[in-house]
Write a protein that holds these residues in place. Structure first.
Motif, PDB file in Angstrom:
ATOM      1  N   ALA A  43      42.623  58.019  35.357  1.00  0.00           N
ATOM      2  CA  ALA A  43      42.590  56.663  34.569  1.00  0.00           C
ATOM      3  C   ALA A  43      43.552  55.738  35.314  1.00  0.00           C
ATOM      4  CB  ALA A  43      43.294  57.287  33.342  1.00  0.00           C
ATOM      5  N   GLY A  44      44.627  56.213  36.089  1.00  0.00           N
ATOM      6  CA  GLY A  44      45.405  55.281  36.733  1.00  0.00           C
ATOM      7  C   GLY A  44      44.836  54.702  38.094  1.00  0.00           C
ATOM      8  N   ASP A  45      43.853  55.438  38.517  1.00  0.00           N
ATOM      9  CA  ASP A  45      43.396  55.158  39.687  1.00  0.00           C
ATOM     10  C   ASP A  45      42.444  54.149  39.655  1.00  0.00           C
ATOM     11  OD1 ASP A  45      44.727  57.026  41.144  1.00  0.00           O
ATOM     12  OD2 ASP A  45      43.113  58.416  41.378  1.00  0.00           O
ATOM     13  N   GLY A  51      40.440  48.658  39.548  1.00  0.00           N
ATOM     14  CA  GLY A  51      39.807  47.311  38.890  1.00  0.00           C
ATOM     15  C   GLY A  51      40.942  46.252  39.378  1.00  0.00           C
ATOM     16  N   LEU A  52      42.045  46.359  39.454  1.00  0.00           N
ATOM     17  CA  LEU A  52      43.106  45.231  39.954  1.00  0.00           C
ATOM     18  C   LEU A  52      42.827  45.150  41.431  1.00  0.00           C
ATOM     19  CD1 LEU A  52      46.378  46.745  38.515  1.00  0.00           C
ATOM     20  CD2 LEU A  52      45.009  44.547  37.899  1.00  0.00           C
ATOM     21  N   GLY A  53      42.431  45.883  42.286  1.00  0.00           N
ATOM     22  CA  GLY A  53      42.174  45.586  43.856  1.00  0.00           C
ATOM     23  C   GLY A  53      40.639  44.995  43.828  1.00  0.00           C
ATOM     24  N   ARG A  54      39.974  44.980  42.938  1.00  0.00           N
ATOM     25  CA  ARG A  54      38.733  44.125  42.896  1.00  0.00           C
ATOM     26  C   ARG A  54      38.978  42.757  42.472  1.00  0.00           C
ATOM     27  NH1 ARG A  54      32.877  47.096  41.191  1.00  0.00           N
ATOM     28  NH2 ARG A  54      33.044  48.370  43.303  1.00  0.00           N
ATOM     29  N   SER A  55      39.984  42.462  41.615  1.00  0.00           N
ATOM     30  CA  SER A  55      40.182  41.126  40.820  1.00  0.00           C
ATOM     31  C   SER A  55      41.400  40.534  41.586  1.00  0.00           C
ATOM     32  CB  SER A  55      40.261  41.340  39.452  1.00  0.00           C
ATOM     33  OG  SER A  55      41.311  42.245  39.108  1.00  0.00           O
ATOM     34  N   SER A  56      42.248  41.235  42.168  1.00  0.00           N
ATOM     35  CA  SER A  56      43.617  40.424  42.666  1.00  0.00           C
ATOM     36  C   SER A  56      43.943  40.716  44.058  1.00  0.00           C
ATOM     37  CB  SER A  56      44.683  40.958  41.782  1.00  0.00           C
ATOM     38  OG  SER A  56      45.974  40.464  42.132  1.00  0.00           O
ATOM     39  N   HIS A  57      44.144  39.783  44.682  1.00  0.00           N
ATOM     40  CA  HIS A  57      44.654  39.833  46.159  1.00  0.00           C
ATOM     41  C   HIS A  57      45.949  40.278  46.145  1.00  0.00           C
ATOM     42  CE1 HIS A  57      41.425  37.051  47.781  1.00  0.00           C
ATOM     43  NE2 HIS A  57      40.982  37.434  46.689  1.00  0.00           N
ATOM     44  N   ARG A  58      46.922  40.308  45.263  1.00  0.00           N
ATOM     45  CA  ARG A  58      48.450  40.352  45.391  1.00  0.00           C
ATOM     46  C   ARG A  58      48.475  41.976  45.410  1.00  0.00           C
ATOM     47  NH1 ARG A  58      50.827  36.178  41.033  1.00  0.00           N
ATOM     48  NH2 ARG A  58      49.948  34.070  42.086  1.00  0.00           N
ATOM     49  N   GLY A 114      50.664  55.947  48.933  1.00  0.00           N
ATOM     50  CA  GLY A 114      49.554  55.906  49.540  1.00  0.00           C
ATOM     51  C   GLY A 114      48.554  55.932  48.265  1.00  0.00           C
ATOM     52  N   ARG A 115      48.948  56.545  47.132  1.00  0.00           N
ATOM     53  CA  ARG A 115      48.000  56.085  45.875  1.00  0.00           C
ATOM     54  C   ARG A 115      47.601  54.750  45.591  1.00  0.00           C
ATOM     55  NH1 ARG A 115      49.416  57.773  39.626  1.00  0.00           N
ATOM     56  NH2 ARG A 115      47.167  57.566  38.639  1.00  0.00           N
ATOM     57  N   LEU A 116      48.742  53.870  45.342  1.00  0.00           N
ATOM     58  CA  LEU A 116      48.372  52.421  45.064  1.00  0.00           C
ATOM     59  C   LEU A 116      47.651  51.880  46.299  1.00  0.00           C
ATOM     60  CD1 LEU A 116      49.075  49.900  43.671  1.00  0.00           C
ATOM     61  CD2 LEU A 116      51.285  49.702  44.910  1.00  0.00           C
ATOM     62  N   LEU A 117      48.146  51.968  47.508  1.00  0.00           N
ATOM     63  CA  LEU A 117      47.378  51.288  48.682  1.00  0.00           C
ATOM     64  C   LEU A 117      46.045  52.005  48.747  1.00  0.00           C
ATOM     65  CD1 LEU A 117      47.227  49.758  51.283  1.00  0.00           C
ATOM     66  CD2 LEU A 117      47.925  51.859  52.375  1.00  0.00           C
ATOM     67  N   SER A 118      45.711  53.034  48.804  1.00  0.00           N
ATOM     68  CA  SER A 118      44.230  53.237  48.940  1.00  0.00           C
ATOM     69  C   SER A 118      43.156  53.049  47.753  1.00  0.00           C
ATOM     70  CB  SER A 118      44.119  54.982  49.033  1.00  0.00           C
ATOM     71  OG  SER A 118      44.585  55.689  47.931  1.00  0.00           O
ATOM     72  N   THR A 119      43.977  53.231  46.427  1.00  0.00           N
ATOM     73  CA  THR A 119      42.953  52.913  45.429  1.00  0.00           C
ATOM     74  C   THR A 119      42.755  51.447  45.094  1.00  0.00           C
ATOM     75  OG1 THR A 119      44.886  53.137  43.805  1.00  0.00           O
ATOM     76  CG2 THR A 119      43.457  55.116  43.998  1.00  0.00           C
ATOM     77  N   ALA A 120      43.787  50.543  45.669  1.00  0.00           N
ATOM     78  CA  ALA A 120      43.495  49.022  45.562  1.00  0.00           C
ATOM     79  C   ALA A 120      42.751  48.625  46.777  1.00  0.00           C
ATOM     80  CB  ALA A 120      44.819  48.602  45.586  1.00  0.00           C
ATOM     81  N   ALA A 121      42.858  49.481  47.709  1.00  0.00           N
ATOM     82  CA  ALA A 121      41.915  49.009  49.091  1.00  0.00           C
ATOM     83  C   ALA A 121      40.612  49.264  48.788  1.00  0.00           C
ATOM     84  CB  ALA A 121      42.419  49.799  50.190  1.00  0.00           C
ATOM     85  N   ALA A 122      40.304  50.403  48.143  1.00  0.00           N
ATOM     86  CA  ALA A 122      38.940  50.880  47.429  1.00  0.00           C
ATOM     87  C   ALA A 122      38.252  49.721  46.665  1.00  0.00           C
ATOM     88  CB  ALA A 122      38.867  52.050  46.921  1.00  0.00           C
ATOM     89  N   GLY A 123      39.072  49.150  46.007  1.00  0.00           N
ATOM     90  CA  GLY A 123      38.522  48.026  44.982  1.00  0.00           C
ATOM     91  C   GLY A 123      38.170  46.827  45.669  1.00  0.00           C
ATOM     92  N   ARG A 124      39.522  46.489  46.465  1.00  0.00           N
ATOM     93  CA  ARG A 124      39.518  45.088  47.264  1.00  0.00           C
ATOM     94  C   ARG A 124      38.058  45.049  48.364  1.00  0.00           C
ATOM     95  NH1 ARG A 124      38.978  40.519  48.108  1.00  0.00           N
ATOM     96  NH2 ARG A 124      40.244  39.125  49.677  1.00  0.00           N
ATOM     97  N   PHE A 125      37.887  46.349  49.088  1.00  0.00           N
ATOM     98  CA  PHE A 125      36.900  46.302  49.818  1.00  0.00           C
ATOM     99  C   PHE A 125      35.748  46.894  49.622  1.00  0.00           C
ATOM    100  CE2 PHE A 125      40.797  47.011  52.769  1.00  0.00           C
ATOM    101  CZ  PHE A 125      40.859  45.498  53.247  1.00  0.00           C
TER     102      PHE A 125
END
Length: 215
Positions: free
Chosen positions: A69-71, A76-83, A120-131
């Motif tokens: 759920a956290g991932d 979702g945040l990675g897809r919608s937010s650059h920050r 790593g959890r924050l970075l990899s999951t956010a990157a997955a959404g962003r990219f």
């Protein structure tokens, strides 16, 4: 002392423990400062110390559900937010480079491997959404990494169980000590890696981005 033991016992055997753990583990995705791992290791140590198989299974399910759920939240945040991604990359430069190179080719490997690195959890999951990693592949990697992390947490509880002997107070102390030691070891490893990368990098040349985020 008896009052402290009573409080620990009440918390660890509360009917609210499992739902609270799910929420804490989920929120720990975008905000990795919550004591979710400490509480999970404490509860696992108590469950193993008292040979409570049902509690161990419940903790695994809770850890898995909360983690996925956290991932998904960070995805979702990675897809919608650059920050979100920008902040993670700024903190974890070496790890972010590894994630960028391999994320779209081997998402499951990246999500599992990064999960056990600081940030790593924050970075990899956010990157997955962003990219732009597609949801089915991300979900598969998230379930795999969450299951691996849940087993890891329970294995720590298994090791601590005989030491605590089912004592709520000792389980709490053991959970806190293990959380501190784990964080210290990860921080030390990350610092050594950063120092080696800085020493090996040519002067004045910045790392190239291997993956360009969509606009």
């Amino acid at each position: 002392m008896l009052e402290v033991v009573a409080v620990c016992d009440a918390v660890l055997y509360s009917s609210w423990l499992l739902p609270v753990l799910v929420i804490l583990i989920a929120i720990d995705g975008p905000f990795p400062v919550l004591p979710s791992e400490t509480l999970l290791m404490t509860a696992a140590a108590l469950a193993f110390g008292r040979h409570d198989v049902l509690a161990v299974v419940a903790l695994f399910v809770v850890a898995l559900v909360g983690s996925v759920a956290g991932d998904l939240l960070v995805f979702g945040l990675g897809r919608s937010s650059h920050r979100v991604l920008a902040r993670a990359v700024e903190v974890e430069g070496g790890l972010s480079s590894w994630v960028r190179r391999r994320l779209l080719q081997r998402p499951a490997v990246v999500l599992v491997g990064a999960r056990f690195m600081p940030g790593g959890r924050l970075l990899s999951t956010a990157a997955a959404g962003r990219f732009g990693l597609d949801v089915p592949r991300f979900l598969l990697g998230s379930v795999a990494s969450s299951a691996a992390w849940s087993v890891y947490m329970l294995l720590i509880g298994l090791l601590l169980g005989p030491i605590t002997g089912g004592s709520p107070l000792l389980s709490l102390l053991a959970g806190v000590v293990m959380a501190v030691l784990t964080a210290g070891v990860f921080a030390l490893v990350q610092r050594v890696r950063a120092m080696r990368a800085a020493a090996a990098a040519p002067s004045g040349v910045g790392p190239a981005l291997e993956l360009v985020a969509p606009r």
